[in-house]
Design an enzyme around this catalytic site. Structure first.
Site, PDB file in Angstrom:
ATOM      1  CE  LYS A  89      -5.260  -2.072   0.923  1.00  0.00           C
ATOM      2  NZ  LYS A  89      -3.943  -2.643   1.139  1.00  0.00           N
ATOM      3  CE  LYS A 117       2.151   0.269   5.536  1.00  0.00           C
ATOM      4  NZ  LYS A 117       1.403   0.401   4.266  1.00  0.00           N
ATOM      5  CB  THR A 157      -0.883  -0.019   1.262  1.00  0.00           C
ATOM      6  OG1 THR A 157      -1.733  -1.173   1.197  1.00  0.00           O
ATOM      7  CG2 THR A 157      -1.737   1.237   1.354  1.00  0.00           C
TER       8      THR A 157
END
Lengths: 314, 314
Positions: free
Chosen positions: A182, A250, A106
């Site tokens: 995503k 993150k 990602t």
């Protein structure tokens, strides 16, 4: 009646870089589908485990990819992906001409675009292919993949995609689009986990029967996929990491950075990110992301099952 | 074989106070179930419409409830509920002994407890019974009701509950518990709408195909009941109010006030509430709650269908 004959064409060679909780299952799924799979991980014991399970191991990144038609990268970040391709031991110059690099990390869509732009002039293909679905579905070959890239990249990656995924979304003809989809999913997933945890601990503060709250909410307009999936961890007091707090530190960090550079306000992401940071700062970074419920409980003097269990070791 | 005989007992009399988008349908559902329904609204034209539809109307609150076994209050706030019961024209002293007051407004649980404590010494019952499900399900008698109260309150209210709801959760034996469950649902619903709008406009900012985003997200871990339900309004550019921005200004305001007084932090609610306030301040208070997507778009220079349509008149 047709007679089945053995397919004489040799099976494609697929390299898997990163044999963690997702990559190991993805490699197994490809083996099961008949691909010739070579696995690599920076932890040698993990490679040994893959070999013991019947796989082929490799000692270096370049050795891993030298015969591969398909390279599936299952590292965590954009920076790690860049290092795999273009670092000092990078594979960009070691891959077979015409091979495809399937990137599942990602990352900011701008990084995905940049990696593709650097790789394609070398005669290689880049498929932007973030994954979703968790460890269990990785092992069963039932992931969801949000993919974008050239027609050639899709064609070259097809045997691996079919083996790893129950559903492959083909979202566009260039890298970056899959990554952007995503990020939208992660924005929602991260906010929904935080909302679920804010709500369940608030319900505990009201003295409500939390099992009943789960029953009512999952049948009501307040439900989310994440509420339904994560709150059972809270009710069981089980913070064994299925997906860790640090993942959303993150991913919401990426969303916040993208949004800031695009001058787009994300107040919900910003609020949720602060809670993930607080949980990480309080030592729960490697625990399940539902640990936010523990954090809310600790902050407000309410009791949840297992809320004071020791965090995972870093 | 049993022989069916007509039940000679006269049907229960149910009064409905507030014939708005929810109350009108709830009154119709009770009529359809065979109850003798008397309707009241502060807007006389609404009562006339109910009478034209075959109902019985009343001119004052006290006239509405004087023969009622069940009084269903379908006003919006706790303050309005208090006025209905204990205001200058209040019904607490006009209700039949043993009758039940069924309160459907979303309110702070402390107010629900206080109203029940004042009503019960008068020989009346109080059922804390917030509703969920929207106008269409109200008209079909398929609401969800999150109810709490004494056994007698439930027993007295039963014919009305059966007529109005597909699902009645019996959540506890005292007023306040139903209200608290509803607030947990509203916390999640309000945050999820804001998250859905933050995400869909961010997707527009990335230049993504929004129909595809809807398809992918509703099949992914980022899904919520609200994303699935509200984003079609955004994609159609149709901000006709099914549920208005002001509802969440009110409901997240209640959650924030409760949480503040209980020293419980609600950063996601706080962030979402600011967006509802901004939408209301920008003139969209009476528009559909998915108008938050328009707000995000306006703030960030992205185009959404119908984003510059005139707001509803106040």
């Amino acid at each position: 009646m047709s007679v089945q004959v053995e397919n004489p064409r040799p099976s494609a060679v697929a390299a898997v870089i990163g044999l963690g909780s997702m990559g190991f299952g993805m490699a197994q799924s490809m083996k099961r589908a008949g691909l010739d799979v070579v696995g690599y991980d920076i932890t040698k014991a993990t490679v040994d485990r893959f070999v013991a399970d019947g796989g082929r191991g490799a000692a270096t990144l370049k050795e891993t990819v030298q015969d591969a038609d398909i390279v599936v990268s299952v590292v965590v970040t954009g920076a790690q992906t860049e290092a795999v391709l273009f670092g000092s031991d990078g594979i960009a110059t070691a891959m077979k001409p015409g091979a495809v690099f399937v990137s599942s990390a990602t990352m900011d869509p701008a990084i995905a675009r940049s990696l593709a732009e650097r790789l394609e002039p070398l005669g290689l293909h880049y498929l932007d292919a973030p994954i979703s679905g968790g460890t269990a579905r990785a092992a069963k070959g039932e992931l969801t993949i949000m993919a974008s890239g050239s027609r050639q990249a899709f064609a070259a990656a097809r045997p691996a995609l079919d083996a790893m995924a129950a559903k492959v979304y083909e979202l566009g003809d260039a890298a970056g689009i899959g990554a952007a989809f995503k990020m939208i999913n992660q924005l929602l997933a991260g906010v929904h986990i935080a909302a679920a945890c804010e709500a369940i601990s608030f319900a505990a503060k009201q003295g409500l029967d939390l099992q009943k709250v789960y029953e009512v909410i999952t049948a009501s307009a307040g439900n989310s996929w994440m509420f339904e999936n994560r709150i059972p961890h809270v009710l069981a007091g089980d913070y064994t990491p299925l997906s860790a707090i640090e993942i959303f530190v993150k991913d919401l960090g990426i969303v916040q950075d993208m949004a800031r550079s695009e001058r787009y306000p994300v107040p919900l992401v910003a609020a949720a990110l602060q809670m993930y940071l607080a949980a990480s700062g309080a030592g729960m970074g490697r625990d399940d992301d539902s640990s936010l419920a523990r954090l809310y409980a600790q902050l407000s003097g309410v009791e949840l099952p297992g809320m004071n269990k020791e965090p995972q070791q870093a």
